[in-house]
Design a protein around this motif. Sequence first.
Motif, PDB file in Angstrom:
ATOM      1  N   LEU A 111      -7.943  22.437  48.204  1.00  0.00           N
ATOM      2  CA  LEU A 111      -6.528  22.374  47.843  1.00  0.00           C
ATOM      3  C   LEU A 111      -6.390  22.188  46.331  1.00  0.00           C
ATOM      4  N   PRO A 112      -5.370  22.794  45.718  1.00  0.00           N
ATOM      5  CA  PRO A 112      -5.190  22.666  44.265  1.00  0.00           C
ATOM      6  C   PRO A 112      -5.022  21.211  43.840  1.00  0.00           C
ATOM      7  N   PHE A 113      -5.686  20.856  42.772  1.00  0.00           N
ATOM      8  CA  PHE A 113      -5.567  19.529  42.166  1.00  0.00           C
ATOM      9  C   PHE A 113      -5.910  18.404  43.141  1.00  0.00           C
ATOM     10  N   MET A 114      -6.827  18.689  44.052  1.00  0.00           N
ATOM     11  CA  MET A 114      -7.267  17.698  45.038  1.00  0.00           C
ATOM     12  C   MET A 114      -8.457  16.898  44.519  1.00  0.00           C
ATOM     13  N   VAL A 115      -9.359  17.567  43.815  1.00  0.00           N
ATOM     14  CA  VAL A 115     -10.638  16.969  43.438  1.00  0.00           C
ATOM     15  C   VAL A 115     -10.685  16.646  41.949  1.00  0.00           C
ATOM     16  N   THR A 116     -11.149  15.455  41.628  1.00  0.00           N
ATOM     17  CA  THR A 116     -11.343  15.055  40.241  1.00  0.00           C
ATOM     18  C   THR A 116     -12.815  14.986  39.877  1.00  0.00           C
ATOM     19  N   ASP A 117     -13.642  14.503  40.802  1.00  0.00           N
ATOM     20  CA  ASP A 117     -15.063  14.274  40.536  1.00  0.00           C
ATOM     21  C   ASP A 117     -15.904  14.958  41.615  1.00  0.00           C
ATOM     22  N   SER A 175     -11.235  31.685  46.982  1.00  0.00           N
ATOM     23  CA  SER A 175     -11.005  31.196  48.338  1.00  0.00           C
ATOM     24  C   SER A 175      -9.592  31.550  48.779  1.00  0.00           C
ATOM     25  N   ARG A 176      -9.317  31.313  50.038  1.00  0.00           N
ATOM     26  CA  ARG A 176      -7.987  31.588  50.593  1.00  0.00           C
ATOM     27  C   ARG A 176      -6.909  30.791  49.862  1.00  0.00           C
ATOM     28  N   LEU A 177      -7.180  29.513  49.609  1.00  0.00           N
ATOM     29  CA  LEU A 177      -6.177  28.670  48.954  1.00  0.00           C
ATOM     30  C   LEU A 177      -6.062  28.983  47.465  1.00  0.00           C
ATOM     31  N   ALA A 178      -7.183  29.345  46.829  1.00  0.00           N
ATOM     32  CA  ALA A 178      -7.107  29.776  45.433  1.00  0.00           C
ATOM     33  C   ALA A 178      -6.244  31.027  45.318  1.00  0.00           C
ATOM     34  N   ALA A 304       0.921  18.871  34.905  1.00  0.00           N
ATOM     35  CA  ALA A 304       1.857  18.468  35.958  1.00  0.00           C
ATOM     36  C   ALA A 304       2.734  19.632  36.408  1.00  0.00           C
ATOM     37  N   VAL A 305       3.039  20.542  35.496  1.00  0.00           N
ATOM     38  CA  VAL A 305       3.843  21.719  35.854  1.00  0.00           C
ATOM     39  C   VAL A 305       3.086  22.579  36.864  1.00  0.00           C
ATOM     40  N   TRP A 306       1.804  22.772  36.636  1.00  0.00           N
ATOM     41  CA  TRP A 306       0.964  23.534  37.564  1.00  0.00           C
ATOM     42  C   TRP A 306       0.837  22.804  38.899  1.00  0.00           C
ATOM     43  N   ARG A 307       0.683  21.484  38.826  1.00  0.00           N
ATOM     44  CA  ARG A 307       0.539  20.693  40.048  1.00  0.00           C
ATOM     45  C   ARG A 307       1.798  20.805  40.912  1.00  0.00           C
ATOM     46  N   PRO A 312       3.759  23.626  47.339  1.00  0.00           N
ATOM     47  CA  PRO A 312       4.004  24.319  48.618  1.00  0.00           C
ATOM     48  C   PRO A 312       2.735  24.686  49.380  1.00  0.00           C
ATOM     49  N   ILE A 313       1.625  24.817  48.685  1.00  0.00           N
ATOM     50  CA  ILE A 313       0.367  25.154  49.355  1.00  0.00           C
ATOM     51  C   ILE A 313      -0.044  24.025  50.295  1.00  0.00           C
ATOM     52  N   TYR A 314       0.198  22.784  49.886  1.00  0.00           N
ATOM     53  CA  TYR A 314      -0.101  21.647  50.746  1.00  0.00           C
ATOM     54  C   TYR A 314       0.732  21.709  52.020  1.00  0.00           C
TER      55      TYR A 314
END
Length: 344
Positions: A111-117, A175-178, A304-307, A312-314
């Motif tokens: 998912l977008p902006f899900m992972v930091t590390d 990926s599908r979500l990308a 934050a604008v991208w996030r 809606p993907i979530y």
Amino acid sequence: MIFRRTLMGIAGAAFAVGMGATAAMAQDVTLRMHQFLPPQANVPKLVLDVWADKVEAASEGRIKVERYASMQLGGTPPELMDQAIDGVADIVWTVVGYTPGRYPSTEVFELPFMVTDARAASSAYWQMFETHMKDTEFKDVHILGTWVHGPGLLHTNKEIRTPADMQGMKIRGGSRLANQLLEITGATPVGMPVPAIPEGLSKGVIDGTTIPWEVTSALKVPELVKNHTEFTGSALYTLTFVLAMNKDKYESLPDDLKKVIDDNSGLEFSIFAGGTQADSDGPARQIAVDLGNNIVTLNEEETAVWRETSQPIYDTWVADMKEKGIDGQALIDEAKSLMDAYGK
């Protein structure tokens, strides 16, 4: 004299039987490991070869891992999982997203902006694999490791700062979500495996690609595009990987060789693999710096604008999971909790 010959014959037969039993106990096992990148790329060189070398050493030579890079055993990258299931290869390393929708729970880490590390996410991924995926989505294969790469970002033929800048561009999504993220920004997602990216860029089939820094060096991406867009905080996206083994091949191993495989697989190996990929981002990024490329690092406000654009993907993903009988929101909450707890 006849008695002595008889004794010698019996002794010789016993020795032969004993030698045969010893040979059977110490029989060699050859495992064919298949993957899609050239052997000099970071994952084969720094992760897969390290794993294979450790297994060979720990087995005292009883296991030999034959390494087949760049799809040398035939087929295409999206076919790798079936090659492991069907026994075309004994072990495969692949991008889970190459078979979209087949392993839905893994997408929580895409998912977008899900992972930091990457280490925290790879740790959470393995724990959730054991809890939710081992006996369901991955029941037909023996999984050795689960991990994600470092932050995914944009590499394009023009500067990208806002989602609006993506309008009309043809971008390879991993990926599908990308691909959903690209569509939301107005870009046209183009599906292609990683090895096809250089040709796609050089021929203008795509205007850019989404990949982490670490693989750009093997693909010569900094020579093919001059703009790179990074994000602050969590990654634009990540992809999930598995190192998977044919189930029958694993089950056919004697217990001591199963232990060799087990001891070199699992949680710690997954964290090592994800962390190693992420650690390779820096040297690859430096290549683009040395070439004088334009590297745009969006600040927190710009990110934050991208996030917000990706939210809606979530909602769609949770609804998609519900249709499959999976509680997507619970997976999101669990993944975040496990990642936050990593190292504490």
